[in-house]
Design a protein around this motif. Structure first.
Motif, PDB file in Angstrom:
ATOM      1  N   LEU A 106      47.169 -26.960  10.064  1.00 32.64           N
ATOM      2  CA  LEU A 106      48.464 -26.343  10.334  1.00 32.64           C
ATOM      3  C   LEU A 106      49.888 -27.076   9.500  1.00 32.64           C
ATOM      4  O   LEU A 106      49.506 -28.035   9.027  1.00 32.64           O
ATOM      5  N   ARG A 107      50.769 -26.267   9.547  1.00 33.80           N
ATOM      6  CA  ARG A 107      52.273 -27.029   8.960  1.00 33.80           C
ATOM      7  C   ARG A 107      52.360 -28.104   9.890  1.00 33.80           C
ATOM      8  O   ARG A 107      52.695 -27.932  10.987  1.00 33.80           O
ATOM      9  N   PRO A 108      52.708 -29.282   9.468  1.00 29.70           N
ATOM     10  CA  PRO A 108      53.267 -30.411  10.127  1.00 29.70           C
ATOM     11  C   PRO A 108      54.474 -30.119  11.265  1.00 29.70           C
ATOM     12  O   PRO A 108      55.301 -29.265  10.730  1.00 29.70           O
ATOM     13  N   GLY A 109      54.335 -30.372  12.315  1.00 26.07           N
ATOM     14  CA  GLY A 109      55.288 -30.192  13.457  1.00 26.07           C
ATOM     15  C   GLY A 109      55.079 -28.684  14.038  1.00 26.07           C
ATOM     16  O   GLY A 109      55.918 -28.271  15.055  1.00 26.07           O
ATOM     17  N   THR A 110      53.997 -28.258  14.046  1.00 25.88           N
ATOM     18  CA  THR A 110      53.717 -26.760  14.494  1.00 25.88           C
ATOM     19  C   THR A 110      52.565 -26.912  15.546  1.00 25.88           C
ATOM     20  O   THR A 110      52.277 -25.664  15.990  1.00 25.88           O
ATOM     21  N   MET A 111      52.149 -28.057  16.009  1.00 23.02           N
ATOM     22  CA  MET A 111      50.914 -27.978  16.808  1.00 23.02           C
ATOM     23  C   MET A 111      51.216 -27.367  18.352  1.00 23.02           C
ATOM     24  O   MET A 111      50.732 -26.572  18.620  1.00 23.02           O
ATOM     25  N   GLY A 157      49.738 -24.148  20.234  1.00 22.87           N
ATOM     26  CA  GLY A 157      49.089 -24.145  21.336  1.00 22.87           C
ATOM     27  C   GLY A 157      49.673 -22.992  22.343  1.00 22.87           C
ATOM     28  O   GLY A 157      48.998 -22.772  23.044  1.00 22.87           O
ATOM     29  N   ASN A 158      50.965 -23.009  22.487  1.00 20.24           N
ATOM     30  CA  ASN A 158      51.353 -21.950  23.043  1.00 20.24           C
ATOM     31  C   ASN A 158      50.968 -20.727  22.941  1.00 20.24           C
ATOM     32  O   ASN A 158      50.789 -19.706  23.583  1.00 20.24           O
ATOM     33  N   TYR A 159      50.914 -20.265  21.508  1.00 17.30           N
ATOM     34  CA  TYR A 159      50.336 -18.952  21.376  1.00 17.30           C
ATOM     35  C   TYR A 159      48.761 -18.608  21.434  1.00 17.30           C
ATOM     36  O   TYR A 159      48.303 -17.897  22.170  1.00 17.30           O
ATOM     37  N   TRP A 160      48.064 -19.903  21.408  1.00 15.42           N
ATOM     38  CA  TRP A 160      46.457 -19.815  21.548  1.00 15.42           C
ATOM     39  C   TRP A 160      46.400 -19.824  23.071  1.00 15.42           C
ATOM     40  O   TRP A 160      45.246 -19.388  23.588  1.00 15.42           O
ATOM     41  N   ALA A 161      47.277 -20.408  23.744  1.00 12.96           N
ATOM     42  CA  ALA A 161      47.036 -20.417  25.452  1.00 12.96           C
ATOM     43  C   ALA A 161      46.893 -18.965  25.900  1.00 12.96           C
ATOM     44  O   ALA A 161      46.304 -18.650  26.863  1.00 12.96           O
ATOM     45  N   PHE A 167      41.847 -13.207  24.986  1.00 10.76           N
ATOM     46  CA  PHE A 167      41.511 -12.026  24.272  1.00 10.76           C
ATOM     47  C   PHE A 167      39.800 -12.404  23.915  1.00 10.76           C
ATOM     48  O   PHE A 167      39.147 -11.124  23.635  1.00 10.76           O
ATOM     49  N   ARG A 168      39.516 -13.339  23.913  1.00  7.59           N
ATOM     50  CA  ARG A 168      38.092 -13.815  23.153  1.00  7.59           C
ATOM     51  C   ARG A 168      37.178 -14.232  24.089  1.00  7.59           C
ATOM     52  O   ARG A 168      36.298 -15.126  23.829  1.00  7.59           O
ATOM     53  N   GLN A 169      37.338 -14.099  25.441  1.00 10.61           N
ATOM     54  CA  GLN A 169      36.334 -14.561  26.118  1.00 10.61           C
ATOM     55  C   GLN A 169      35.365 -13.619  27.124  1.00 10.61           C
ATOM     56  O   GLN A 169      34.469 -13.969  27.923  1.00 10.61           O
ATOM     57  N   ASP A 170      35.605 -12.207  26.722  1.00 12.31           N
ATOM     58  CA  ASP A 170      34.838 -11.500  27.446  1.00 12.31           C
ATOM     59  C   ASP A 170      33.117 -11.557  26.950  1.00 12.31           C
ATOM     60  O   ASP A 170      32.426 -11.214  27.884  1.00 12.31           O
ATOM     61  N   SER A 171      32.944 -11.957  26.049  1.00 11.64           N
ATOM     62  CA  SER A 171      31.384 -12.045  25.477  1.00 11.64           C
ATOM     63  C   SER A 171      31.010 -13.330  25.486  1.00 11.64           C
ATOM     64  O   SER A 171      29.954 -13.654  24.922  1.00 11.64           O
ATOM     65  N   GLU A 219      49.777  -9.201  17.770  1.00 11.81           N
ATOM     66  CA  GLU A 219      51.095  -9.819  17.744  1.00 11.81           C
ATOM     67  C   GLU A 219      51.026 -11.356  18.018  1.00 11.81           C
ATOM     68  O   GLU A 219      51.714 -12.024  16.961  1.00 11.81           O
ATOM     69  N   LEU A 220      49.988 -11.706  18.479  1.00  9.82           N
ATOM     70  CA  LEU A 220      49.583 -13.122  18.775  1.00  9.82           C
ATOM     71  C   LEU A 220      48.974 -13.722  17.060  1.00  9.82           C
ATOM     72  O   LEU A 220      49.526 -14.712  16.501  1.00  9.82           O
ATOM     73  N   VAL A 221      48.229 -12.936  16.469  1.00  6.79           N
ATOM     74  CA  VAL A 221      48.058 -13.279  14.933  1.00  6.79           C
ATOM     75  C   VAL A 221      49.128 -13.333  14.317  1.00  6.79           C
ATOM     76  O   VAL A 221      49.061 -14.128  13.450  1.00  6.79           O
ATOM     77  N   TYR A 222      49.825 -12.176  14.163  1.00  2.64           N
ATOM     78  CA  TYR A 222      51.119 -12.172  13.393  1.00  2.64           C
ATOM     79  C   TYR A 222      52.050 -13.531  13.592  1.00  2.64           C
ATOM     80  O   TYR A 222      52.549 -13.864  12.451  1.00  2.64           O
ATOM     81  N   TYR A 223      51.865 -13.976  14.672  1.00  2.00           N
ATOM     82  CA  TYR A 223      53.053 -15.287  14.844  1.00  2.00           C
ATOM     83  C   TYR A 223      52.272 -16.496  14.432  1.00  2.00           C
ATOM     84  O   TYR A 223      52.708 -17.275  14.171  1.00  2.00           O
ATOM     85  N   THR A 224      50.985 -16.578  14.555  1.00  2.00           N
ATOM     86  CA  THR A 224      50.257 -17.819  14.296  1.00  2.00           C
ATOM     87  C   THR A 224      49.873 -18.131  12.848  1.00  2.00           C
ATOM     88  O   THR A 224      49.761 -18.804  12.384  1.00  2.00           O
ATOM     89  N   VAL A 225      49.890 -16.984  12.173  1.00  2.00           N
ATOM     90  CA  VAL A 225      49.516 -16.918  10.703  1.00  2.00           C
ATOM     91  C   VAL A 225      50.573 -17.816   9.847  1.00  2.00           C
ATOM     92  O   VAL A 225      50.192 -18.498   8.967  1.00  2.00           O
TER      93      VAL A 225
END
Length: 258
Positions: free
Chosen positions: A166-171, A175-179, A184-188, A232-238
């Protein structure tokens, strides 16, 4: 004199405008991101090891690890547990990856390291193992509070370790986005664990996933794009990522994650 004062004021405004263009505004925070993002109910510390093995030694390396590592994992006097151990299948070749949990944080890590230095069998193991390696590195990690706890699972599975620099200072932002994104990734039941580095290469995030095979991985990842909000979440985390890497890994027979 008036012209001089006017020029000074105008110059100050121009400097302020330029700084607003090039300086990132950071919200003031009152705590370290390790305290804000890590699980509070546990004090576990994780160690992720990467061993690049001489190609001709990989089979012998695996055999040696399968003989010695369970003895450490199962020894009650060592406050540590082997979470998973793998060989990289796709990605960097002839590579072994080990993930350990130290229950009790840094004091537990220090206790294990101190006891292992006095363990003659482990000392011989390290010496023999060292002759098989080209390079090695490790990181100390904490687990994200919103991710699944990595627990043993039956196989057969393949595992994907996705690593993000990650870019320094963005942890905190990550975390806020991946929370939200993890939902979206727990169904399977593919989400195994999520970690962020404390020592070693900093601002590193590791996501660990389990799939039945490569085609199942492809199907599950494609299905996420049909869920409202994932794009949208992918768009903001990339934009937070400097580098990323994907490893497909095969567990060894002794791995609790099969």
């Amino acid at each position: 004199a008036c012209r001089g004062l006017g020029c000074s004021a105008r110059s100050a405004r121009e400097d302020s405008w330029l700084k607003s263009l090039f300086m990132r505004k950071v919200d003031p925070r009152k705590d370290a991101h390790s305290n804000l993002l890590a699980k509070r109910e546990t004090s576990s510390l994780y160690k992720l090891q990467f061993h690049n093995v001489k190609p001709e030694c990989l089979e012998a390396y695996n055999k040696l690890c399968q003989e010695v590592l369970p003895k450490i994992h199962e020894e009650k006097h060592y406050p540590c547990a082997l979470v998973g151990t793998w060989n990289t299948w796709y990605g960097e070749q002839d590579q072994a990856v080990h993930l350990w949990r130290y229950e009790g944080g840094y004091p537990a890590l220090n206790e294990v390291m101190s006891k292992l230095r006095q363990n003659k069998e482990f000392t011989e193991f390290r010496k023999e193992r060292g002759n098989m390696l080209l390079s090695r590195k490790n990181q100390l990690l904490l687990e994200f509070s919103f991710w699944n706890e990595p627990v043993p699972r039956d196989g057969p599975n393949i595992y994907e370790l996705r690593s993000y620099q990650l870019r320094p200072g963005t942890m905190i932002e990550w975390g806020n986005y991946w929370a939200r994104a993890i939902r979206f990734r727990q169904d399977s039941n593919e989400a195994v664990g999520g970690f962020f580095s404390q020592i070693g290469q900093l601002y590193m995030v590791h996501h660990l996933w389990a799939y039945k095979d490569l085609q199942t991985r492809e199907d599950i990842r494609n299905a996420a794009w049909h869920k409202p909000g994932w794009d949208e979440l992918v768009y903001y985390t990339v934009p937070l990522i400097q580098e990323m890497e994907s490893r497909i890994m095969i567990p060894l027979k002794i791995s609790p994650l099969q």
